[in-house]
Write a protein that holds these residues in place. Sequence first.
Motif, PDB file in Angstrom:
ATOM      1  N   LEU A 137       0.835  -1.210   0.000  1.00  0.00           N
ATOM      2  CA  LEU A 137       0.000   0.000   0.000  1.00  0.00           C
ATOM      3  C   LEU A 137       0.868   1.257   0.000  1.00  0.00           C
ATOM      4  CD1 LEU A 137      -3.066   0.665   0.210  1.00  0.00           C
ATOM      5  CD2 LEU A 137      -2.636   1.152   2.616  1.00  0.00           C
ATOM      6  N   THR A 138       1.927   1.215   0.870  1.00  0.00           N
ATOM      7  CA  THR A 138       2.830   2.371   0.936  1.00  0.00           C
ATOM      8  C   THR A 138       3.477   2.613  -0.421  1.00  0.00           C
ATOM      9  OG1 THR A 138       3.333   1.527   3.118  1.00  0.00           O
ATOM     10  CG2 THR A 138       4.638   3.380   2.385  1.00  0.00           C
ATOM     11  N   THR A 139       3.921   1.509  -1.044  1.00  0.00           N
ATOM     12  CA  THR A 139       4.574   1.647  -2.352  1.00  0.00           C
ATOM     13  C   THR A 139       3.619   2.255  -3.370  1.00  0.00           C
ATOM     14  OG1 THR A 139       5.719  -0.378  -1.771  1.00  0.00           O
ATOM     15  CG2 THR A 139       5.969   0.374  -4.035  1.00  0.00           C
ATOM     16  N   ILE A 140       2.358   1.744  -3.355  1.00  0.00           N
ATOM     17  CA  ILE A 140       1.380   2.258  -4.325  1.00  0.00           C
ATOM     18  C   ILE A 140       1.124   3.749  -4.075  1.00  0.00           C
ATOM     19  CG2 ILE A 140      -1.045   2.130  -5.032  1.00  0.00           C
ATOM     20  CD1 ILE A 140      -0.819  -0.936  -4.491  1.00  0.00           C
ATOM     21  N   LEU A 141       0.921   4.083  -2.762  1.00  0.00           N
ATOM     22  CA  LEU A 141       0.627   5.482  -2.435  1.00  0.00           C
ATOM     23  C   LEU A 141       1.807   6.391  -2.757  1.00  0.00           C
ATOM     24  CD1 LEU A 141      -1.334   5.119   0.908  1.00  0.00           C
ATOM     25  CD2 LEU A 141      -2.225   5.553  -1.367  1.00  0.00           C
TER      26      LEU A 141
ATOM     27  N   PHE B 249       1.387   9.332  -5.298  1.00  0.00           N
ATOM     28  CA  PHE B 249       1.394  10.732  -4.852  1.00  0.00           C
ATOM     29  C   PHE B 249       2.755  11.413  -4.897  1.00  0.00           C
ATOM     30  CE2 PHE B 249      -2.471   8.986  -2.874  1.00  0.00           C
ATOM     31  CZ  PHE B 249      -3.371   9.843  -3.464  1.00  0.00           C
ATOM     32  N   PHE B 250       3.844  10.640  -4.958  1.00  0.00           N
ATOM     33  CA  PHE B 250       5.162  11.284  -4.950  1.00  0.00           C
ATOM     34  C   PHE B 250       5.989  10.948  -6.183  1.00  0.00           C
ATOM     35  CE2 PHE B 250       3.858  11.131  -0.529  1.00  0.00           C
ATOM     36  CZ  PHE B 250       4.091  12.443  -0.146  1.00  0.00           C
ATOM     37  N   ILE B 251       6.265   9.618  -6.328  1.00  0.00           N
ATOM     38  CA  ILE B 251       7.235   9.241  -7.367  1.00  0.00           C
ATOM     39  C   ILE B 251       6.724   9.606  -8.759  1.00  0.00           C
ATOM     40  CG2 ILE B 251       8.518   7.306  -8.369  1.00  0.00           C
ATOM     41  CD1 ILE B 251       8.409   6.144  -5.441  1.00  0.00           C
ATOM     42  N   LYS B 252       5.437   9.243  -9.040  1.00  0.00           N
ATOM     43  CA  LYS B 252       4.907   9.513 -10.375  1.00  0.00           C
ATOM     44  C   LYS B 252       4.860  11.011 -10.685  1.00  0.00           C
ATOM     45  CE  LYS B 252       1.469   7.505 -13.144  1.00  0.00           C
ATOM     46  NZ  LYS B 252       0.079   7.189 -13.105  1.00  0.00           N
TER      47      LYS B 252
END
Length: 464
Positions: free
Chosen positions: A170-174, A178-181
């Motif tokens: 979940l953290t990776t997806i979020l 919200f940040f990496i992308k």
Amino acid sequence: MALSASLILVFAIITYVLVRQNTDSQRSNLAEQSKSFAALATKPIGDTFVLYKDSGRIRINQQINRFLELDPDVVSVTIVGIDGQPLFDSSETASQPIDPALANSFQQQVTTDPAGNPSRVIEPYIEDSGAHRYSVVYNISSERLKEEIAEVGRSILYIGLAVLIFSIALTTILLNKFFIKPISEVSRTARLISAGELDHKISVVSKDEIGELAKSVSTMAETLKSDIHKLRELDKMKSEFMMITSHNLRTPLTIMEGYVEMAKEAKSVEQLQEIINTISTNVTRLGLFAEDILTISTLESGEQTVRHEPLNAKDLLDNLFAEFEQLAISKGLAWKAENSISEETIIQGSKSHLNTAIGNVLDNAIKFTKKGGSVTVTASRDVSSIKITVSDTGIGISSEELPKIFIKFHRGTSTMTYDYEGTGIGLYLTRLILQQHGGSINATSKLGVGSVFVLAIPASAQAS
Ligand code: ADP
């Protein structure tokens, strides 16, 4: 990475605490269960022993095992005398004597193994007569307890692992969403912009710092785009300026060159005089053009503003009108001038600049009106300004052409002939100068009928 490590650490601590709590509670459950079992089973087991002690081990065992089935944690019982000596053991192993103090006690005794698990419960057997001759020793196995604890530990571990994997995912997806992308989108766009793709838009619209960054990059691209556009325009204007200026310089020079050659072979003084007159006209033309260009570039650069001094508006216009009247008459035009401005009217400005500005309009009226036509000039004053109207019955300007006449270097297509000399900077310069004086110029015209130019210049209070 750091986030995952912290999650794993938190997970390990939670697992440890849960397993620990569970172990303690399971252990005390086993102790409690064994103690109550001992309290309940001792009377029937003791009675069985007393009743069957002479009938042999097998007989006693048959009876006792029925009780033992009730508590799977009690693996065997031993009957001991109050001296601690074993008298009967439900298992076939040889049992050890126990401490007489424990065997003789009227209280229930619980012993634990080094791991803290209950291993033995000693319960005194009191006969119906009230005598205490035996004690029942319950041998407890902690195997089931260990298995249960291990099972619970495993369950907690599995559940924990599942929660951990889920939270990491979940953290990776979020993080990604919200940040990496958004950050990669911004940096990709910044790369494209630096490669010259200024039209590229960023789709990040969040209201956080990344959104702010995206907005800044977009604004930067927009500013760059408009700056580049301005620079290109400027470059275009510069080339145009160079082209027109060199043309305007070359024309009189070429003419003069021709006349100088002619002068060398002049046959008479009269012919020479004529040639000198033509050369002189062109020198004046050249000088005026150079002066206009200089005025434009100083006014445009903003380095220098027009120096203002109080001027007598009536005198200034009377002189100008008189000067151009000569020119109009010499061209065969009817000239009408009316100056109703009072002697006291003062305008703040530069005499030479205003002469150039108004002179350009008067010169045009005469230039673009054919012999036989007329030029009418009026000067009047209203509350805050003086108004100069220059009307002619000249060639006029078409409605398509009219909006362009104040553009630098613009010359009307119909007037770009040898009949009308010009450089296309007259009206541009006039407007520039009037703006410097807080004034304005407007034109109305009808092709083939004539034109009207209205100039306004702020006038200050009457001279004291
Ligand atoms: P120039 O007179 O050197 O061509 P100007 O800037 O003074 O340049 O004028 C620009 C253009 O406006 C002229 O080329 C001409 O086509 C038009 N124009 C200006 N004044 C008049 C006028 N009084 N009558 C007709 N056309 C005019």
